[in-house]
Design an enzyme around this catalytic site. Structure first.
Site, PDB file in Angstrom:
ATOM      1  N   ASP A  44       2.074  -0.874  -8.211  1.00 22.03           N
ATOM      2  CA  ASP A  44       1.774  -0.118  -7.008  1.00 22.03           C
ATOM      3  C   ASP A  44       1.272  -1.045  -5.910  1.00 22.03           C
ATOM      4  O   ASP A  44       1.952  -1.984  -5.535  1.00 22.03           O
ATOM      5  CB  ASP A  44       0.779   1.000  -7.375  1.00 22.03           C
ATOM      6  CG  ASP A  44       0.518   1.988  -6.258  1.00 22.03           C
ATOM      7  OD1 ASP A  44       1.418   2.789  -5.963  1.00 22.03           O
ATOM      8  OD2 ASP A  44      -0.573   1.946  -5.673  1.00 22.03           O
ATOM      9  N   ARG A  45       0.057  -0.807  -5.336  1.00 25.66           N
ATOM     10  CA  ARG A  45      -0.439  -1.656  -4.253  1.00 25.66           C
ATOM     11  C   ARG A  45      -0.530  -3.107  -4.697  1.00 25.66           C
ATOM     12  O   ARG A  45      -0.238  -4.031  -3.931  1.00 25.66           O
ATOM     13  CB  ARG A  45      -1.808  -1.185  -3.754  1.00 25.66           C
ATOM     14  CG  ARG A  45      -1.929   0.275  -3.430  1.00 25.66           C
ATOM     15  CD  ARG A  45      -0.862   0.769  -2.482  1.00 25.66           C
ATOM     16  NE  ARG A  45      -0.991   0.184  -1.149  1.00 25.66           N
ATOM     17  CZ  ARG A  45      -0.116   0.414  -0.163  1.00 25.66           C
ATOM     18  NH1 ARG A  45       0.929   1.200  -0.366  1.00 25.66           N
ATOM     19  NH2 ARG A  45      -0.293  -0.138   1.021  1.00 25.66           N
ATOM     20  N   ARG A  86       2.658  -4.872  -4.310  1.00 25.24           N
ATOM     21  CA  ARG A  86       2.947  -5.282  -2.924  1.00 25.24           C
ATOM     22  C   ARG A  86       2.203  -6.579  -2.604  1.00 25.24           C
ATOM     23  O   ARG A  86       2.728  -7.454  -1.908  1.00 25.24           O
ATOM     24  CB  ARG A  86       2.579  -4.149  -1.964  1.00 25.24           C
ATOM     25  CG  ARG A  86       3.351  -2.882  -2.301  1.00 25.24           C
ATOM     26  CD  ARG A  86       3.227  -1.742  -1.327  1.00 25.24           C
ATOM     27  NE  ARG A  86       3.829  -0.555  -1.928  1.00 25.24           N
ATOM     28  CZ  ARG A  86       5.140  -0.349  -2.066  1.00 25.24           C
ATOM     29  NH1 ARG A  86       6.005  -1.250  -1.607  1.00 25.24           N
ATOM     30  NH2 ARG A  86       5.607   0.747  -2.642  1.00 25.24           N
ATOM     31  N   TRP A 107       1.186   8.033   2.303  1.00 29.52           N
ATOM     32  CA  TRP A 107       1.594   6.869   3.094  1.00 29.52           C
ATOM     33  C   TRP A 107       1.419   7.150   4.586  1.00 29.52           C
ATOM     34  O   TRP A 107       1.275   6.220   5.379  1.00 29.52           O
ATOM     35  CB  TRP A 107       3.059   6.535   2.806  1.00 29.52           C
ATOM     36  CG  TRP A 107       3.247   5.608   1.651  1.00 29.52           C
ATOM     37  CD1 TRP A 107       2.649   5.653   0.428  1.00 29.52           C
ATOM     38  CD2 TRP A 107       4.128   4.481   1.617  1.00 29.52           C
ATOM     39  NE1 TRP A 107       3.112   4.634  -0.364  1.00 29.52           N
ATOM     40  CE2 TRP A 107       4.019   3.907   0.337  1.00 29.52           C
ATOM     41  CE3 TRP A 107       5.015   3.926   2.533  1.00 29.52           C
ATOM     42  CZ2 TRP A 107       4.747   2.779  -0.036  1.00 29.52           C
ATOM     43  CZ3 TRP A 107       5.745   2.802   2.160  1.00 29.52           C
ATOM     44  CH2 TRP A 107       5.616   2.232   0.887  1.00 29.52           C
ATOM     45  N   TYR A 162      -3.667   0.758   3.401  1.00 23.83           N
ATOM     46  CA  TYR A 162      -2.459   1.476   3.823  1.00 23.83           C
ATOM     47  C   TYR A 162      -2.176   1.263   5.312  1.00 23.83           C
ATOM     48  O   TYR A 162      -1.006   1.146   5.712  1.00 23.83           O
ATOM     49  CB  TYR A 162      -2.589   2.961   3.508  1.00 23.83           C
ATOM     50  CG  TYR A 162      -2.281   3.287   2.065  1.00 23.83           C
ATOM     51  CD1 TYR A 162      -1.007   3.685   1.669  1.00 23.83           C
ATOM     52  CD2 TYR A 162      -3.266   3.180   1.085  1.00 23.83           C
ATOM     53  CE1 TYR A 162      -0.723   3.974   0.353  1.00 23.83           C
ATOM     54  CE2 TYR A 162      -2.990   3.466  -0.245  1.00 23.83           C
ATOM     55  CZ  TYR A 162      -1.719   3.863  -0.614  1.00 23.83           C
ATOM     56  OH  TYR A 162      -1.432   4.135  -1.933  1.00 23.83           O
ATOM     57  N   HIS A 195       4.695   7.350 -12.735  1.00 19.98           N
ATOM     58  CA  HIS A 195       4.394   6.228 -11.850  1.00 19.98           C
ATOM     59  C   HIS A 195       3.692   5.059 -12.532  1.00 19.98           C
ATOM     60  O   HIS A 195       3.740   3.940 -12.028  1.00 19.98           O
ATOM     61  CB  HIS A 195       3.518   6.759 -10.702  1.00 19.98           C
ATOM     62  CG  HIS A 195       3.087   5.731  -9.721  1.00 19.98           C
ATOM     63  ND1 HIS A 195       3.966   4.911  -9.032  1.00 19.98           N
ATOM     64  CD2 HIS A 195       1.843   5.382  -9.280  1.00 19.98           C
ATOM     65  CE1 HIS A 195       3.295   4.124  -8.213  1.00 19.98           C
ATOM     66  NE2 HIS A 195       2.010   4.381  -8.352  1.00 19.98           N
TER      67      HIS A 195
END
Length: 299
Positions: free
Chosen positions: A113-114, A117, A159, A220, A279
């Site tokens: 997930d984050r 990134r 988001w 975010y 997820h």
């Protein structure tokens, strides 16, 4: 570096430290003896999301599981102008400093997930340090924003909610943080009974801190602003090390994107497949994740 109390009842064999990552305090847990491996979590989790796989991985690797800046028990910084303090570039640099503090100049990364990134940016900014990278349940940030449609906006509404100017989302979530967190996790997990109540309590403890919630919003906001500018500047640059993308076969990312195709636009050596879960493979399908990581990390 300072040793601190952790949760050995949840991640047995690990030792916890507060690490000075070039001026930013990062909480990290370490165990094992072998090639170094960094584990990075996503939102709204902490490093404890790896509790089902980290002890097993530590039988083969020196495992470092860290909280991203702003998350868990890591330092919560002000967002700074243009949200720069939560750019994935800054967050990646933290984790490189953490690994160097433990004596590791080259290492593999498994991230969700984050955190995935952050790992993508790390592989671009530190190509001589990252040996291989596994990204769990994401398509590239720029791709997901560029291809936004009604279905994506409906499924991933946060988001667009969390990027609203401060303090709107912070105050709205602050009305009932546990409700927001639990709805977020339960909406994305598709495997009944996958969440350990002790781990959920830790997520709730951290999410109860308004500084954490602000940092998450800044993460975010950065993704929708400065990170996109960094991605645009590096649009011709590709990840040079092997990249494995794994995603939940019952989740949003696999439903809306050809995941491998999106990563082949961003990296030169891509493999991967879906896992039968939602997820969070590390919590929902830990054995399937281990089965995929074994051969990839061994090569």
């Amino acid at each position: 570096m300072k040793e601190v109390a952790g949760r050995p009842d949840i991640m047995p064999g690990f030792t916890w430290f507060d690490v000075d990552a070039d001026g930013v305090r990062i909480r990290a847990a370490i165990a094992g003896d072998g090639p170094p491996l960094l584990l990075l979590h996503g939102h709204p989790q902490t490093h404890l999301t790896w509790h089902k796989v980290a002890p097993e991985l530590a039988k083969r690797f020196t495992v470092v599981a860290a909280d991203l800046r702003g998350y868990g028990d890591s330092e919560k910084l002000d967002g700074g102008e243009t949200h720069v303090n939560y750019s994935k570039r800054a967050m990646a640099a933290d984790q490189v400093a953490v690994m160097r503090s433990f004596g590791h100049d080259r290492f593999a990364v498994v991230a969700h997930d984050r955190g995935a990134r952050v790992a993508h940016r790390m592989a671009l900014d530190f190509p001589d340090l990252v040996t291989r990278v596994t990204l769990l349940d994401i398509a590239p940030t720029a791709t997901m924003y560029a291809r936004t449609d009604m279905e994506f906006a409906r499924r991933y509404f946060w988001w667009f909610f969390l990027i609203q100017p401060s303090p709107l989302p912070e105050k709205m979530i602050g009305a009932d943080p546990a409700f927001f967190l639990n709805k977020h996790i339960s909406g994305q997990m598709k495997t009944e009974g996958a969440s350990d109540p002790r781990v959920l309590e830790e997520y709730q403890r951290c999410y109860a801190d308004p500084r954490t919630r602000h940092a998450i919003c800044e993460d975010y906001r950065a993704a929708a602003t400065i990170d996109l500018r960094h991605d645009s500047a590096d649009s011709e640059k590709k990840v040079q090390v092997p990249l494995m993308a794994l995603w939940g076969g019952r989740g949003t990312v696999g439903a809306l994107y050809d995941v491998l195709a999106t990563w082949r636009e961003k990296a030169i050596d891509v493999c991967g497949h879906a896992i039968d879960c939602g997820h969070s493979p590390q919590e929902e399908a830990p054995q399937a994740l281990m089965d995929a990581l074994g051969p990839f990390l061994a090569t």
